[in-house]
Motif scaffolding. Sequence first.
Motif, PDB file in Angstrom:
ATOM      1  N   SER A 327       0.855  -1.184   0.000  1.00 15.74           N
ATOM      2  CA  SER A 327       0.000   0.000   0.000  1.00 15.74           C
ATOM      3  C   SER A 327       0.885   1.227   0.000  1.00 15.74           C
ATOM      4  N   ALA A 328       0.250   2.362  -0.190  1.00 16.21           N
ATOM      5  CA  ALA A 328       1.001   3.620  -0.203  1.00 16.21           C
ATOM      6  C   ALA A 328       1.634   3.893   1.156  1.00 16.21           C
ATOM      7  N   TYR A 329       1.076   3.259   2.206  1.00 18.82           N
ATOM      8  CA  TYR A 329       1.571   3.506   3.552  1.00 18.82           C
ATOM      9  C   TYR A 329       2.412   2.345   4.068  1.00 18.82           C
ATOM     10  N   ASN A 330       2.809   1.423   3.178  1.00 19.05           N
ATOM     11  CA  ASN A 330       3.472   0.202   3.626  1.00 19.05           C
ATOM     12  C   ASN A 330       4.734   0.480   4.438  1.00 19.05           C
ATOM     13  N   ALA A 331       5.557   1.424   3.994  1.00 17.13           N
ATOM     14  CA  ALA A 331       6.806   1.718   4.711  1.00 17.13           C
ATOM     15  C   ALA A 331       6.521   2.198   6.123  1.00 17.13           C
ATOM     16  N   GLU A 332       5.555   3.115   6.266  1.00 21.87           N
ATOM     17  CA  GLU A 332       5.226   3.648   7.587  1.00 21.87           C
ATOM     18  C   GLU A 332       4.634   2.566   8.489  1.00 21.87           C
ATOM     19  N   LEU A 333       3.744   1.727   7.905  1.00 21.29           N
ATOM     20  CA  LEU A 333       3.116   0.684   8.697  1.00 21.29           C
ATOM     21  C   LEU A 333       4.130  -0.370   9.125  1.00 21.29           C
ATOM     22  N   SER A 334       5.021  -0.746   8.227  1.00 22.55           N
ATOM     23  CA  SER A 334       6.058  -1.713   8.582  1.00 22.55           C
ATOM     24  C   SER A 334       6.963  -1.159   9.676  1.00 22.55           C
ATOM     25  N   LYS A 335       7.252   0.131   9.584  1.00 25.54           N
ATOM     26  CA  LYS A 335       8.083   0.766  10.606  1.00 25.54           C
ATOM     27  C   LYS A 335       7.365   0.757  11.958  1.00 25.54           C
ATOM     28  N   ALA A 336       6.034   0.979  11.934  1.00 26.13           N
ATOM     29  CA  ALA A 336       5.262   0.983  13.180  1.00 26.13           C
ATOM     30  C   ALA A 336       5.266  -0.393  13.827  1.00 26.13           C
ATOM     31  N   VAL A 337       5.100  -1.455  13.010  1.00 26.06           N
ATOM     32  CA  VAL A 337       5.147  -2.818  13.544  1.00 26.06           C
ATOM     33  C   VAL A 337       6.541  -3.112  14.097  1.00 26.06           C
ATOM     34  N   GLY A 338       7.581  -2.632  13.409  1.00 29.94           N
ATOM     35  CA  GLY A 338       8.942  -2.798  13.902  1.00 29.94           C
ATOM     36  C   GLY A 338       9.149  -2.107  15.236  1.00 29.94           C
ATOM     37  N   THR A 339       8.520  -0.943  15.402  1.00 33.91           N
ATOM     38  CA  THR A 339       8.615  -0.212  16.665  1.00 33.91           C
ATOM     39  C   THR A 339       7.972  -1.011  17.789  1.00 33.91           C
ATOM     40  N   ILE A 340       6.811  -1.616  17.517  1.00 33.01           N
ATOM     41  CA  ILE A 340       6.138  -2.442  18.524  1.00 33.01           C
ATOM     42  C   ILE A 340       7.042  -3.597  18.939  1.00 33.01           C
ATOM     43  N   LEU A 341       7.624  -4.262  17.954  1.00 30.23           N
ATOM     44  CA  LEU A 341       8.487  -5.412  18.234  1.00 30.23           C
ATOM     45  C   LEU A 341       9.709  -4.985  19.048  1.00 30.23           C
ATOM     46  N   ALA A 342      10.303  -3.871  18.688  1.00 31.06           N
ATOM     47  CA  ALA A 342      11.514  -3.415  19.382  1.00 31.06           C
ATOM     48  C   ALA A 342      11.224  -2.999  20.820  1.00 31.06           C
ATOM     49  N   ALA A 343      10.034  -2.463  21.060  1.00 30.70           N
ATOM     50  CA  ALA A 343       9.707  -1.962  22.395  1.00 30.70           C
ATOM     51  C   ALA A 343       9.078  -3.030  23.286  1.00 30.70           C
ATOM     52  N   SER A 344       8.736  -4.191  22.733  1.00 30.86           N
ATOM     53  CA  SER A 344       8.072  -5.237  23.513  1.00 30.86           C
ATOM     54  C   SER A 344       9.026  -5.850  24.538  1.00 30.86           C
ATOM     55  N   LYS A 345       8.430  -6.466  25.576  1.00 33.63           N
ATOM     56  CA  LYS A 345       9.212  -7.044  26.679  1.00 33.63           C
ATOM     57  C   LYS A 345       8.795  -8.485  26.910  1.00 33.63           C
ATOM     58  N   ASP A 346       9.699  -9.235  27.535  1.00 34.62           N
ATOM     59  CA  ASP A 346       9.475 -10.676  27.637  1.00 34.62           C
ATOM     60  C   ASP A 346       8.337 -11.078  28.565  1.00 34.62           C
ATOM     61  N   LYS A 347       7.832 -10.200  29.421  1.00 38.87           N
ATOM     62  CA  LYS A 347       6.738 -10.552  30.319  1.00 38.87           C
ATOM     63  C   LYS A 347       5.368 -10.180  29.750  1.00 38.87           C
ATOM     64  N   GLN A 348       5.345  -9.672  28.547  1.00 37.62           N
ATOM     65  CA  GLN A 348       4.077  -9.290  27.931  1.00 37.62           C
ATOM     66  C   GLN A 348       3.419 -10.487  27.247  1.00 37.62           C
ATOM     67  N   VAL A 349       2.111 -10.348  26.987  1.00 42.68           N
ATOM     68  CA  VAL A 349       1.390 -11.344  26.198  1.00 42.68           C
ATOM     69  C   VAL A 349       0.983 -10.677  24.888  1.00 42.68           C
ATOM     70  N   VAL A 350       0.805 -11.485  23.840  1.00 41.35           N
ATOM     71  CA  VAL A 350       0.553 -10.918  22.519  1.00 41.35           C
ATOM     72  C   VAL A 350      -0.470 -11.763  21.763  1.00 41.35           C
ATOM     73  N   GLY A 351      -1.280 -11.114  20.962  1.00 43.18           N
ATOM     74  CA  GLY A 351      -2.222 -11.782  20.074  1.00 43.18           C
ATOM     75  C   GLY A 351      -2.273 -11.056  18.748  1.00 43.18           C
ATOM     76  N   LEU A 352      -2.435 -11.795  17.649  1.00 43.20           N
ATOM     77  CA  LEU A 352      -2.439 -11.216  16.313  1.00 43.20           C
ATOM     78  C   LEU A 352      -3.717 -11.584  15.574  1.00 43.20           C
ATOM     79  N   PHE A 353      -4.111 -10.718  14.631  1.00 41.76           N
ATOM     80  CA  PHE A 353      -5.265 -11.033  13.798  1.00 41.76           C
ATOM     81  C   PHE A 353      -5.079 -10.476  12.394  1.00 41.76           C
ATOM     82  N   GLU A 354      -5.705 -11.141  11.417  1.00 45.46           N
ATOM     83  CA  GLU A 354      -5.831 -10.624  10.064  1.00 45.46           C
ATOM     84  C   GLU A 354      -7.185  -9.934   9.941  1.00 45.46           C
ATOM     85  N   SER A 355      -7.326  -9.068   8.943  1.00 43.79           N
ATOM     86  CA  SER A 355      -8.548  -8.267   8.880  1.00 43.79           C
ATOM     87  C   SER A 355      -9.322  -8.421   7.581  1.00 43.79           C
TER      88      SER A 355
END
Length: 576
Positions: A327-355
């Motif tokens: 998409s036109a926003y793919n770079a920004e969105l990929s960067k945002a997901v990368g930010t989430i991954l980089a800031a996550s911690k080992d005691k957190q829980v996570v769930g994912l979904f497709e839309s």
Amino acid sequence: MVATPIKTEKRLTIQTEKVNDNTTTIRSLDWDRDRFDIEFGLQNGTTYNSYIIRGEKIALVDTSHAKFRQRYLDALTGEIDPKTIDYLIISHTEPDHSGLVKDVLKIAPQAVVVGAKIAIKFLKDLVHDPFEFIEVKSGDRLDLGNGHNLEFVSAPNLHWPDTIFTYDPASEILFTCDAFGMHYCSDATYDEDLQAITPDYRFYYECLMAPNARSVLSAMKRVDKLDGEITLVANGHGPLLKHNTKEMMEWYRQWSEAQTKGDKMAAVFYVSDYGYSDRISQAIAKGITKAGVAVEMVDLKVADPQDVHEIVGRAAGLVIGMPPIDSAYNAELSKAVGTILAASKDKQVVGLFESYGGNDEPIDPLLMRFRDAGLTKAFDSIRVKDEPSEGLYQLCEESGTDLGQLLTQKEKLKQRKNIDTELDKAMGRISGGLYIITAQKGDMKGAMVASWVTQASFEPPGFTVAVAKDRAIESLMQVGDRFVLNILEEGKYQPLMKHFLKRFPPGADRFEGVKVQTAKNGSPILNDALAYLECEVVSRMECSDHWIVYSKVAAGRVSNPDGLTAVHHRKVGNYY
């Protein structure tokens, strides 16, 4: 010969009424709509409210749903010459309010569109034709003349990221779109019948605003700073708040403060205008809040990277809707997901979904990266391959509840240990029968073991049942919903109890392997129950961690006249 069902057209009407000398509302009444937005059921239809403000200049606040196209345009042109509209104020761009923006701009091309920066961005993709616009934020003003110096209030995530409120000091009206609304359709323009509308007002809050409670409080702080009284809330759905304005606004504050008191917070990341990301994320968020965990909703398309990093750092749980891969926003969105991954911690829980957007990033590689970083999977990834059904939204809500319960289980165990021992033992001596509540509404169905059941009335016959807020079946026990109370028999209840006390995964069929028949109200009857009652929810009272649900009984039957109701004896009173 099989008769062909007669399709009845849904009732759609228009109501036009003066709110004061200079303000008119055009209300599109959708009498028979029974599902809405995140697919929660409606008992009383809904309305889509639009407003005309007349100063020296004229402003139109919001439009309507596309299904009202001709009716709405006829009502609008009956009230005002479209060529005289100076401004079109967009509270937010969700289609039920902005579905006719393009049509209005065709008959009023001179109108300047006014909205939040994000709203203007969304509208450009929606309208596809050039238009004049003004981007506004909190504190900005638009002077229509004759005292109508409109002031704008940023209210993001109520419940879209681009929401703004508009305050008119001349009329003391606050235009709020989704906030302070309800799905309730009637001829009454205002909120004079508080008893009738309160259940719908609360249910609407729970579904749409509770997952955004922090945003509600932030918006209300900005509203508190307005220079003037608020005597009327001109909302986007349901009756306008005129007779109980302060009280009903204060309810939002109280409910939101209670919602945000929890120590745990989960962040839900989504892309608002991609596939069904907004609806799926809202359903998951609703489930999380049922477990007493606060939620922060974040639209990745417009979120600031620093804000994303800060929110992830505070969150105990993360939910991520997969963004589009091309998409036109793919770079920004990929960067945002990368930010989430980089800031996550080992005691957190996570769930994912497709839309179901068509080009979702693949789930499994990203989930593996979170697992490698030490995060715990909160629920099985939700993969949407077709248009979401009622059952899919139930799966989403139950997945969110599972995540919330995972975050709070340690605190609940600690509370059990800390309770006063003698009080605990004394409370445990309150006994009750054993029952299984079963319900089905459309594709959604559920069941719950219950023991806190008490007869409450003779005429009509009725009883109360306590339902924990985080029970999956709670969503099927709103005012007007129907269910069956299955009464278990002493000495014969163990197989049913064993089955329904299992922890079912989200979306699982609770009735698989159980003999059932269908009641007249559509809910399952357990064949092996001692007796059953067909019920309809009349009212609900909120307690700290339970809802007390009062229901009237329409029908019932006993399978064994000599059988006795099974009784539940406890030794402690701080858990079941």
